[in-house]
Scaffold this motif. Structure first.
Motif, PDB file in Angstrom:
ATOM      1  N   UNK A  78       0.816  -1.224   0.000  1.00  0.00           N
ATOM      2  CA  UNK A  78       0.000   0.000   0.000  1.00  0.00           C
ATOM      3  C   UNK A  78       0.842   1.264   0.000  1.00  0.00           C
ATOM      4  N   UNK A  79       1.868   1.331   0.852  1.00  0.00           N
ATOM      5  CA  UNK A  79       2.658   2.563   0.999  1.00  0.00           C
ATOM      6  C   UNK A  79       3.954   2.546   0.203  1.00  0.00           C
ATOM      7  N   UNK A  80       4.271   1.438  -0.482  1.00  0.00           N
ATOM      8  CA  UNK A  80       5.480   1.317  -1.305  1.00  0.00           C
ATOM      9  C   UNK A  80       6.746   1.596  -0.504  1.00  0.00           C
ATOM     10  N   UNK A  81       6.766   1.188   0.763  1.00  0.00           N
ATOM     11  CA  UNK A  81       7.933   1.387   1.620  1.00  0.00           C
ATOM     12  C   UNK A  81       8.807   0.140   1.553  1.00  0.00           C
ATOM     13  N   UNK A  82       9.976   0.277   0.909  1.00  0.00           N
ATOM     14  CA  UNK A  82      10.864  -0.861   0.694  1.00  0.00           C
ATOM     15  C   UNK A  82      12.054  -0.848   1.651  1.00  0.00           C
ATOM     16  N   UNK A  83      11.946  -0.088   2.751  1.00  0.00           N
ATOM     17  CA  UNK A  83      13.093   0.087   3.658  1.00  0.00           C
ATOM     18  C   UNK A  83      13.607  -1.242   4.209  1.00  0.00           C
ATOM     19  N   UNK A  84      12.721  -2.040   4.747  1.00  0.00           N
ATOM     20  CA  UNK A  84      13.120  -3.300   5.396  1.00  0.00           C
ATOM     21  C   UNK A  84      12.765  -4.536   4.567  1.00  0.00           C
ATOM     22  N   UNK A  85      12.523  -4.309   3.280  1.00  0.00           N
ATOM     23  CA  UNK A  85      12.026  -5.404   2.450  1.00  0.00           C
ATOM     24  C   UNK A  85      13.025  -6.574   2.390  1.00  0.00           C
ATOM     25  N   UNK A  86      14.283  -6.282   2.066  1.00  0.00           N
ATOM     26  CA  UNK A  86      15.292  -7.342   1.915  1.00  0.00           C
ATOM     27  C   UNK A  86      15.521  -8.066   3.241  1.00  0.00           C
ATOM     28  N   UNK A  87      15.607  -7.290   4.337  1.00  0.00           N
ATOM     29  CA  UNK A  87      15.838  -7.895   5.650  1.00  0.00           C
ATOM     30  C   UNK A  87      14.707  -8.859   6.019  1.00  0.00           C
TER      31      UNK A  87
END
Length: 645
Positions: A78-87
């Motif tokens: 929804x918010x397109x926040x990829x900050x912690x995606x990989x972790x």
């Protein structure tokens, strides 16, 4: 007699601690089977605690992916926040591996602790069995004893290895998961708990209804075992009387009763398991209904609803498992109470001061015994992690069981050294008795429940040391009972028996019986070599003494004709030998211990007259003069007696 495993305990708790394996303390655990189960594992409690902790932690780890999925829906999609995606992707991949590793360690710890408890219990129960009165074996069917030592013990092991972990896992999942659900959304949490009182009510009713069924099932299993044991032992009689069909029908009757009882228990379980499972499934319906309203109203995000619904198993899973857990807990309770009763058996016939048994850790130093692999793992855990002293090897495998399991791996000299060391440490008085026997106004009644069957009435006589006495009489007149009273397998109902002027209750039982060589009319030989059977009373005796005993019993000739001589292995109860051959080996076994008192109870009933005469002649030429009591129906067998009663 007191068998006490030295459990570590704090000084200030010494008065409140009750040894779960002690005959004196086990009464404390009656009606407290779960407390008893924990107490038995006290020496390895940290391993069991580690197991439970790891299993519970793994259950908590299973909640993490649901929270990560909720984050993906709300923040990534929804918010397109990829900050912690990989972790989070790496964490999702690593969690199953971490969980699998911890679960493996937890299950291994549970197996180690449960096998430890099973080994100790099995050894202590067998020791209790070996030291029980003759009256116990007279009144207790063999099938019941076997059921205690097999099925009941295995149920206790299952409780330690699996059921305990599952119970703690589901309980912790319900409590910790429920708290977390309240943290996510208290309205949905209350909604999910709406059906909980119904679950508690059904679980309580199920627990009360199922327990009597498991009690009846265990009793019927004991009866079934008794039928099997009797037919295995008496298979020759069954065949001789062509009763195979009858015994098969008898077994089918008991087996059908066992099946019907299990079906009745299954019917009770079938009423409750589907209900508990349906309630667990139905919990998601009000959650989705209320949660959808909250999402529409903007009170709750879609990701939070998905997270909450994914975690709903923390409530539904315990509800589904409740029926199975309660049923198994009731089965454990029934088995544990039977074992506690057996541990608490107190023999009526005791030594004046019961010494420690060979299976007691206090008996002697067993540093020569190599610890088992589970015990080495336990000791590594204690020394490396807990910084404590290692447990000695005998806690894992007490002496009696160790010789049973490891004898084949030991040299005979090493085994004899262990036995000699044990006897030396116990300082058992093996001074030979003179052999003077006196019966003073002895009366005896066989008891079974409240019923009494008089056998002997006011019997009095005296036998001088070295005298040969013959006893004859009608069948059932009490001849064999005299022998049992002399060896103190029973105590007289009235009067007393004395040896060397001393009442029998004042003798240590082992010293008394070590001085009496008994050849019973019901010959029992072990599944061992002929040499092992003859040397049963003196396992470290020289081979020359074994040969001399066989010569005196007129057994040497037929032993020489066997395939391997003294090394010939005979079947259980002497299968493969004739009645006369078994009697002669039994006589050789009694002569091998060189007893001051020798009792021959219809010893030569199955041998021919020529062999009987030869045996009597050899007994008169022994290099020691035992007080001899000969019980026989044939007067010819008593003609060399000094007196005949």
């Amino acid at each position: 007699m007191k068998i006490r495993h030295k459990y570590p305990r704090r000084q200030h708790k010494e008065q409140s601690y009750h040894d779960p394996l002690s005959r004196e303390d086990v009464w404390f655990y009656r009606q407290k089977p779960h407390r008893w189960g924990f107490a038995v594992l006290r020496p390895v409690r940290w391993i069991q605690i580690t197991s439970v902790s790891l299993i519970v932690f793994c259950a908590i780890l299973q909640m993490v992916p649901a929270r990560i999925i909720g984050y993906f829906i709300d923040d990534v999609l929804r918010n397109r926040d990829m900050t912690n995606f990989v972790f989070l992707i790496i964490l999702m991949a690593a969690l199953p591996l971490i969980e699998a590793g911890l679960y493996f360690v937890g299950r291994a710890c549970a197996q180690i602790s449960s096998q430890y408890g099973l080994a100790v219990l099995r050894d202590i129960l067998f020791d209790r069995l070996m030291r029980s009165d003759q009256r116990f074996f007279q009144n207790t069917p063999p099938g019941e004893i076997m059921a205690r030592l097999t099925g009941d013990l295995d149920m206790v092991r299952y409780y330690w290895a699996w059921l305990l972990n599952v119970t703690f896992e589901q309980t912790a999942l319900f409590i910790i998961g429920g708290i977390y659900l309240f943290f996510l959304n208290w309205i949905l949490a209350l909604t999910s708990l709406f059906l909980t009182p119904l679950i508690v009510y059904l679980a309580s009713r199920y627990s009360k209804e199922i327990r009597p069924f498991w009690t009846s099932i265990r009793r019927q299993f004991e009866k079934l075992n008794t039928v099997v044991e009797e037919n295995i032992t008496g298979n020759r009689v069954v065949r001789a009387f062509v009763k195979a069909d009858y015994e098969t029908e008898r077994f089918e009757v008991e087996n059908d009763a066992y099946r019907n009882m299990n079906q009745d228990a299954t019917m009770v379980s079938s009423r409750y398991h589907p209900l508990l499972n349906a309630i667990g499934t139905a919990m998601s319906i009000p959650v989705l209904l209320v949660g959808g309203i909250l999402v529409i109203n903007g009170t709750m995000s879609l990701g939070e609803l998905v997270t909450f619904n994914s975690l709903l198993y923390v409530i539904s899973s315990p509800a589904r498992q409740a029926g199975f857990i309660i049923g198994d807990l009731q089965r454990y309770t029934v088995s544990a109470e039977k074992i506690i009763d057996m541990l608490g058996m107190d023999p009526e016939i005791k030594s004046p001061q019961q010494p420690d048994s060979l299976s007691s850790p206090a008996a002697y130093n067993r540093q020569t015994i190599r610890p088992s692999r589970p015990m080495r793992i336990i000791n590594w855990f204690r020394t490396a992690i807990l910084r404590r002293d290692p447990l000695p090897a005998y806690l894992g495998y007490p002496y009696a069981a160790y010789t049973e399991r490891k004898a084949r791996a030991l040299m005979k000299d090493d085994l004899d050294a262990l036995i000699t060391k044990a006897l030396a440490h116990e300082q058992l008085d093996l001074t030979p008795l003179r052999g003077e026997i006196e019966f003073r106004d002895v009366s005896f009644d066989y008891r079974k429940g409240e019923q009494k069957h008089p056998v002997l009435e006011d019997i009095s006589f005296t036998i001088k040391p070295g005298e040969v006495i013959g006893i004859t009489g009608a069948t059932g007149s009490g001849k064999t009972t005299l022998v049992r009273l002399l060896a103190r397998l029973y105590d007289p109902s009235r009067g007393e028996v004395r040896i060397d002027g001393k009442p029998l209750p004042e003798y240590d039982l082992r010293r008394l019986r070590a001085n009496i060589g008994v050849v019973t009319q019901e010959v029992f030989l072990f599944s061992d070599t002929i040499e092992g059977n003859i040397a049963y009373g003196r396992p470290h005796m020289p081979f020359a003494d074994i040969e001399a005993s066989a010569e005196a019993a007129q057994a040497a000739d037929f032993i020489a004709r066997t395939a391997d001589g003294y090394g010939t292995i005979i079947g259980e109860r002497g299968t493969g030998l004739s009645g006369g051959q078994k009697q002669r080996i039994s006589l050789a076994r009694a002569l091998a211990i060189r007893p001051p008192i020798l009792v021959l109870d219809d010893t030569t009933s199955a041998v021919d007259a020529h062999t009987d005469i030869a045996i009597r002649a050899n007994l008169k030429q022994l290099d020691w003069q035992p007080t001899t009591i000969i019980i026989a129906h044939r007067i010819a067998s008593l003609r060399h007696a000094d007196r005949i009663f």
